[in-house]
Design a protein around this motif. Sequence first.
Motif, PDB file in Angstrom:
ATOM      1  N   ALA A  99       0.829  -1.209   0.000  1.00 22.56           N
ATOM      2  CA  ALA A  99       0.000   0.000   0.000  1.00 22.56           C
ATOM      3  C   ALA A  99       0.865   1.260   0.000  1.00 22.56           C
ATOM      4  O   ALA A  99       0.557   2.241  -0.698  1.00 22.56           O
ATOM      5  CB  ALA A  99      -0.928  -0.003   1.208  1.00 22.56           C
ATOM      6  N   VAL A 100       1.956   1.243   0.760  1.00 20.63           N
ATOM      7  CA  VAL A 100       2.868   2.400   0.784  1.00 20.63           C
ATOM      8  C   VAL A 100       3.480   2.618  -0.589  1.00 20.63           C
ATOM      9  O   VAL A 100       3.508   3.750  -1.109  1.00 20.63           O
ATOM     10  CB  VAL A 100       3.975   2.208   1.843  1.00 20.63           C
ATOM     11  N   PHE A 101       3.971   1.543  -1.217  1.00 18.91           N
ATOM     12  CA  PHE A 101       4.591   1.679  -2.532  1.00 18.91           C
ATOM     13  C   PHE A 101       3.575   2.139  -3.588  1.00 18.91           C
ATOM     14  O   PHE A 101       3.936   2.875  -4.512  1.00 18.91           O
ATOM     15  CB  PHE A 101       5.255   0.369  -2.952  1.00 18.91           C
ATOM     16  N   ARG A 102       2.320   1.709  -3.453  1.00 17.97           N
ATOM     17  CA  ARG A 102       1.278   2.194  -4.385  1.00 17.97           C
ATOM     18  C   ARG A 102       1.109   3.705  -4.258  1.00 17.97           C
ATOM     19  O   ARG A 102       1.039   4.430  -5.264  1.00 17.97           O
ATOM     20  CB  ARG A 102      -0.062   1.521  -4.091  1.00 17.97           C
ATOM     21  N   ARG A 103       1.052   4.182  -3.027  1.00 15.04           N
ATOM     22  CA  ARG A 103       0.871   5.619  -2.815  1.00 15.04           C
ATOM     23  C   ARG A 103       2.095   6.401  -3.288  1.00 15.04           C
ATOM     24  O   ARG A 103       1.968   7.492  -3.856  1.00 15.04           O
ATOM     25  CB  ARG A 103       0.580   5.902  -1.333  1.00 15.04           C
ATOM     26  N   LEU A 104       3.287   5.835  -3.069  1.00 16.75           N
ATOM     27  CA  LEU A 104       4.491   6.489  -3.554  1.00 16.75           C
ATOM     28  C   LEU A 104       4.480   6.598  -5.076  1.00 16.75           C
ATOM     29  O   LEU A 104       4.856   7.642  -5.637  1.00 16.75           O
ATOM     30  CB  LEU A 104       5.734   5.711  -3.091  1.00 16.75           C
ATOM     31  N   ARG A 105       4.037   5.536  -5.730  1.00 16.98           N
ATOM     32  CA  ARG A 105       3.981   5.562  -7.200  1.00 16.98           C
ATOM     33  C   ARG A 105       2.976   6.594  -7.687  1.00 16.98           C
ATOM     34  O   ARG A 105       3.225   7.300  -8.683  1.00 16.98           O
ATOM     35  CB  ARG A 105       3.629   4.176  -7.750  1.00 16.98           C
ATOM     36  N   GLU A 106       1.850   6.696  -6.993  1.00 18.82           N
ATOM     37  CA  GLU A 106       0.836   7.691  -7.366  1.00 18.82           C
ATOM     38  C   GLU A 106       1.373   9.110  -7.242  1.00 18.82           C
ATOM     39  O   GLU A 106       0.942  10.012  -7.979  1.00 18.82           O
ATOM     40  CB  GLU A 106      -0.412   7.516  -6.493  1.00 18.82           C
ATOM     41  N   ARG A 107       2.338   9.304  -6.323  1.00 17.24           N
ATOM     42  CA  ARG A 107       2.933  10.633  -6.142  1.00 17.24           C
ATOM     43  C   ARG A 107       4.147  10.839  -7.049  1.00 17.24           C
ATOM     44  O   ARG A 107       4.839  11.847  -6.946  1.00 17.24           O
ATOM     45  CB  ARG A 107       3.358  10.825  -4.675  1.00 17.24           C
ATOM     46  N   GLY A 108       4.420   9.859  -7.907  1.00 17.73           N
ATOM     47  CA  GLY A 108       5.540   9.978  -8.821  1.00 17.73           C
ATOM     48  C   GLY A 108       6.864   9.525  -8.264  1.00 17.73           C
ATOM     49  O   GLY A 108       7.902   9.689  -8.912  1.00 17.73           O
ATOM     50  N   GLU A 109       6.867   8.973  -7.058  1.00 18.58           N
ATOM     51  CA  GLU A 109       8.100   8.475  -6.444  1.00 18.58           C
ATOM     52  C   GLU A 109       8.239   6.982  -6.762  1.00 18.58           C
ATOM     53  O   GLU A 109       7.817   6.129  -5.993  1.00 18.58           O
ATOM     54  CB  GLU A 109       8.081   8.718  -4.934  1.00 18.58           C
ATOM     55  N   VAL A 110       8.793   6.700  -7.919  1.00 17.30           N
ATOM     56  CA  VAL A 110       8.807   5.333  -8.427  1.00 17.30           C
ATOM     57  C   VAL A 110       9.935   4.533  -7.765  1.00 17.30           C
ATOM     58  O   VAL A 110      11.075   4.973  -7.710  1.00 17.30           O
ATOM     59  CB  VAL A 110       8.997   5.322  -9.958  1.00 17.30           C
ATOM     60  N   ASN A 111       9.595   3.358  -7.272  1.00 15.25           N
ATOM     61  CA  ASN A 111      10.570   2.432  -6.698  1.00 15.25           C
ATOM     62  C   ASN A 111      10.184   1.024  -7.142  1.00 15.25           C
ATOM     63  O   ASN A 111       9.665   0.224  -6.367  1.00 15.25           O
ATOM     64  CB  ASN A 111      10.575   2.533  -5.166  1.00 15.25           C
ATOM     65  N   PRO A 112      10.420   0.707  -8.436  1.00 17.52           N
ATOM     66  CA  PRO A 112       9.922  -0.569  -8.964  1.00 17.52           C
ATOM     67  C   PRO A 112      10.503  -1.793  -8.281  1.00 17.52           C
ATOM     68  O   PRO A 112       9.797  -2.785  -8.081  1.00 17.52           O
ATOM     69  CB  PRO A 112      10.313  -0.518 -10.444  1.00 17.52           C
ATOM     70  N   ARG A 113      11.789  -1.733  -7.887  1.00 18.97           N
ATOM     71  CA  ARG A 113      12.379  -2.914  -7.255  1.00 18.97           C
ATOM     72  C   ARG A 113      11.736  -3.178  -5.891  1.00 18.97           C
ATOM     73  O   ARG A 113      11.366  -4.308  -5.576  1.00 18.97           O
ATOM     74  CB  ARG A 113      13.898  -2.735  -7.099  1.00 18.97           C
ATOM     75  N   GLY A 114      11.619  -2.116  -5.081  1.00 20.67           N
ATOM     76  CA  GLY A 114      10.992  -2.278  -3.774  1.00 20.67           C
ATOM     77  C   GLY A 114       9.549  -2.707  -3.876  1.00 20.67           C
ATOM     78  O   GLY A 114       9.075  -3.554  -3.114  1.00 20.67           O
ATOM     79  N   PHE A 115       8.829  -2.119  -4.831  1.00 16.07           N
ATOM     80  CA  PHE A 115       7.420  -2.449  -5.033  1.00 16.07           C
ATOM     81  C   PHE A 115       7.278  -3.910  -5.464  1.00 16.07           C
ATOM     82  O   PHE A 115       6.449  -4.668  -4.933  1.00 16.07           O
ATOM     83  CB  PHE A 115       6.831  -1.504  -6.085  1.00 16.07           C
ATOM     84  N   ALA A 116       8.104  -4.324  -6.433  1.00 18.05           N
ATOM     85  CA  ALA A 116       8.035  -5.712  -6.907  1.00 18.05           C
ATOM     86  C   ALA A 116       8.375  -6.694  -5.792  1.00 18.05           C
ATOM     87  O   ALA A 116       7.729  -7.741  -5.651  1.00 18.05           O
ATOM     88  CB  ALA A 116       8.982  -5.897  -8.092  1.00 18.05           C
ATOM     89  N   LEU A 117       9.389  -6.350  -4.986  1.00 16.85           N
ATOM     90  CA  LEU A 117       9.772  -7.225  -3.887  1.00 16.85           C
ATOM     91  C   LEU A 117       8.638  -7.359  -2.870  1.00 16.85           C
ATOM     92  O   LEU A 117       8.360  -8.465  -2.379  1.00 16.85           O
ATOM     93  CB  LEU A 117      11.025  -6.692  -3.198  1.00 16.85           C
ATOM     94  N   SER A 118       7.965  -6.257  -2.560  1.00 19.01           N
ATOM     95  CA  SER A 118       6.861  -6.314  -1.592  1.00 19.01           C
ATOM     96  C   SER A 118       5.733  -7.199  -2.108  1.00 19.01           C
ATOM     97  O   SER A 118       5.139  -7.979  -1.345  1.00 19.01           O
ATOM     98  CB  SER A 118       6.340  -4.900  -1.292  1.00 19.01           C
ATOM     99  N   LEU A 119       5.437  -7.112  -3.405  1.00 21.94           N
ATOM    100  CA  LEU A 119       4.392  -7.959  -3.999  1.00 21.94           C
ATOM    101  C   LEU A 119       4.817  -9.428  -3.997  1.00 21.94           C
ATOM    102  O   LEU A 119       3.999 -10.331  -3.769  1.00 21.94           O
ATOM    103  CB  LEU A 119       4.097  -7.501  -5.426  1.00 21.94           C
ATOM    104  N   ASN A 120       6.105  -9.679  -4.242  1.00 23.01           N
ATOM    105  CA  ASN A 120       6.608 -11.052  -4.229  1.00 23.01           C
ATOM    106  C   ASN A 120       6.469 -11.681  -2.844  1.00 23.01           C
ATOM    107  O   ASN A 120       6.013 -12.828  -2.708  1.00 23.01           O
ATOM    108  CB  ASN A 120       8.071 -11.061  -4.672  1.00 23.01           C
TER     109      ASN A 120
END
Length: 282
Positions: free
Chosen positions: A120-141
């Motif tokens: 949820a945090v990484f989703r909100r960060l992405r919505e604000r333009g703060e992209v962290n694809p590795r961290g986001f992908a790891l959290s989903l994994n």
Amino acid sequence: EFLQHVLGFVNVSYLSPNPQKKNVATIAEALDEASRRAERELADQPEILAAVLGTLGVSYSSQGKMDLAEKHSRAAMDIRRKVQGPEHPDTAGSMVALAEKLVAQGKYPEAEALAREAVAVFRRLRERGEVNPRGFALSLNILGMAVGYRGDAPAAQAAYLEAVEVGANLTGADRGMIATIYSNLAIQRGNQGDTDGAVAYLQKAIEEMRRLPEKPVTNLANSLSNLGSFLTIKGDYAQADTVLREAEELNRNAVGEKHYFTAMAIIYLADNSCEQGEFTRA
């Protein structure tokens, strides 16, 4: 200064951080000493302390000391929640790190809760333009692993597939994340009885690993072992034998003959022989 003390652990002089002053020390001893010193010496630098504790958590995990890994990962997360706040990407990363340690110990409910919070945090960060694809992908994994182990196969697959999508543009060594996710998808499909799906995802994982700048030998060997097992189930015995022999050789060279990984490759080879009626060889 803290790092210098850790690296100087084998110093035998009276200035040595090693209380036994011996010139041969194990990594485990150095880690234990670093753990003792960290909170005392870095208390006034909480962000650095959190980073050190997080690294100690990873190191203890690699040694199989999961209780100590959980302890240090949890301490790092608690500090970051307090100092950097719950919406900071470092805090979310600490949640994921702790969730991973909890999954390894079978503590799935707490692992799932932490992974969902991090996602949820990484989703909100992405919505604000703060992209962290590795961290986001790891959290989903990690979320996929937590829900998959507690039996929710559809939720696990959804998390894994989203992780692949989120990490689609990762490059270099970070592509290892995609290989890991494909491997997890394969096991999830295999557990659902979809042998063809398991084989397809393992082949994708192996392709990703072979293209990495530095080949992750044990990960590759384990994916080859799993692929060989599923190929045996499919009745593709010749191909299974080929990939299992590669897995066995890789593991013998990487972790030695007396290791669980090597043993599993041999067990799968024996199973492949048995399925073909070659019982003496099996």
